[in-house]
Design an enzyme around this catalytic site. Structure first.
Site, mmCIF file in Angstrom:
data_model
loop_
_atom_site.group_PDB
_atom_site.id
_atom_site.type_symbol
_atom_site.label_atom_id
_atom_site.label_comp_id
_atom_site.label_asym_id
_atom_site.label_seq_id
_atom_site.Cartn_x
_atom_site.Cartn_y
_atom_site.Cartn_z
ATOM 1 N N GLU A 40 -56.767 13.415 94.943
ATOM 2 C CA GLU A 40 -58.002 13.704 95.688
ATOM 3 C C GLU A 40 -58.835 12.434 95.844
ATOM 4 O O GLU A 40 -59.381 12.158 96.926
ATOM 5 C CB GLU A 40 -58.809 14.774 94.959
ATOM 6 C CG GLU A 40 -60.158 15.068 95.585
ATOM 7 C CD GLU A 40 -61.154 15.605 94.570
ATOM 8 O OE1 GLU A 40 -62.364 15.438 94.800
ATOM 9 O OE2 GLU A 40 -60.725 16.170 93.546
ATOM 10 N N ASP A 44 -59.664 11.027 99.475
ATOM 11 C CA ASP A 44 -61.049 10.873 99.913
ATOM 12 C C ASP A 44 -61.270 9.480 100.503
ATOM 13 O O ASP A 44 -61.930 9.317 101.538
ATOM 14 C CB ASP A 44 -61.985 11.114 98.727
ATOM 15 C CG ASP A 44 -63.438 10.840 99.064
ATOM 16 O OD1 ASP A 44 -64.024 11.620 99.830
ATOM 17 O OD2 ASP A 44 -63.983 9.837 98.570
ATOM 18 N N ASP A 113 -61.202 19.781 98.170
ATOM 19 C CA ASP A 113 -60.561 18.838 97.247
ATOM 20 C C ASP A 113 -59.044 18.837 97.426
ATOM 21 O O ASP A 113 -58.407 17.777 97.390
ATOM 22 C CB ASP A 113 -60.898 19.198 95.796
ATOM 23 C CG ASP A 113 -62.343 18.898 95.431
ATOM 24 O OD1 ASP A 113 -63.032 18.234 96.229
ATOM 25 O OD2 ASP A 113 -62.783 19.343 94.349
ATOM 26 N N GLU A 116 -58.047 16.891 100.565
ATOM 27 C CA GLU A 116 -58.098 15.447 100.319
ATOM 28 C C GLU A 116 -56.919 15.004 99.459
ATOM 29 O O GLU A 116 -56.345 13.929 99.685
ATOM 30 C CB GLU A 116 -59.417 15.072 99.655
ATOM 31 C CG GLU A 116 -60.617 15.167 100.584
ATOM 32 C CD GLU A 116 -61.909 14.753 99.914
ATOM 33 O OE1 GLU A 116 -62.779 14.219 100.613
ATOM 34 O OE2 GLU A 116 -62.049 14.967 98.692
#
Length: 230
Positions: A40, A44, A113, A116
């Site tokens: 994640e 991101d 989450d 990502e």
């Protein structure tokens, strides 16, 4: 029952060399084994980079502040969760028993989450070009609808002004569900306007976020009706 991760890979159009990366990306920290937090973190970062690169190239006259605000309209928990729902991502998640019972597969924070983390897994497995292509595909609709004015007004404001401009009653927002633990709430809100026969529903970790998502969903619906320009 958790749906096949191979099915999700086909849906994404990604032939994972290491299927274990996709499994890790879909494993919440409440479950046993390696979870998706590191992926994640990676996802991101690459998402922010790809969207920033796209905005930089598309809007050459926009300054840094405008580009940052435009990016914020695209890269946020609500928009990521919406894309995750379009992929039916909740059906592929690996959750601990507590999160499963509390409906964690519906929660914006968990869905965003996981999305990502999938991007992080694609970056690791396929490289930056494949990851960039996937991001631009997943975000194709919001990217194509983007304008330099988007950062100025939130969805609720835009929907309200749309109704006022046509002399119609303002949108009505109704809380239809609230669940989860006190520190991790999940809200569902219904939005109704005279221009749409059916209401739209939004979800979020607060009532405000759920209302904003419901308004954004309603704007998307109205934009599909050719006689309205949203």
């Amino acid at each position: 029952m958790i749906r096949s991760h191979e099915h999700l890979a086909r849906k994404l159009g990604i032939p994972f060399r290491d299927p274990g990366l996709l499994r890790n990306a879909l494993t919440h920290r409440s479950a046993e084994g390696v979870n998706n937090e590191r992926l994640e973190f990676l996802g991101d970062s690459v998402l922010g980079f790809v969207v920033t690169e796209y905005l930089y190239q598309r809007f050459p006259s926009a300054d840094e502040g405008v580009l940052s605000r435009l990016r914020a309209t695209l890269v946020n928990e609500t928009s990521l969760a919406r894309i995750a729902r379009e992929l039916e991502l909740g059906e592929y998640l690996i959750l601990g028993s507590g999160e499963l019972k509390s409906g964690g597969y519906r929660r914006d924070s968990i869905l965003s989450d996981a999305l990502e983390a999938i991007l992080g897994a694609v970056l690791r497995d396929q490289g930056i070009d494949a990851c960039r292509a996937l991001i631009l595909t997943l975000f194709e609709r919001p990217l194509s609808a983007l304008s330099l004015d988007d950062w100025k007004k939130d969805p609720k404001t835009r929907l309200q002004e749309l109704m006022q401009g046509r002399g119609l009653p303002l949108p009505v927002y109704t809380l239809i569900d609230q669940s989860g633990l006190p520190h991790d709430q999940h809200f569902r809100v219904r939005c109704e306007v005279p221009l749409a026969v059916e209401p739209c529903v939004g979800e979020g970790s607060s009532r405000k976020k759920a209302e904003q998502q419901a308004a954004e969903n309603m704007l998307s619906r109205l934009s599909d009706q050719s006689r309205f320009r949203v």
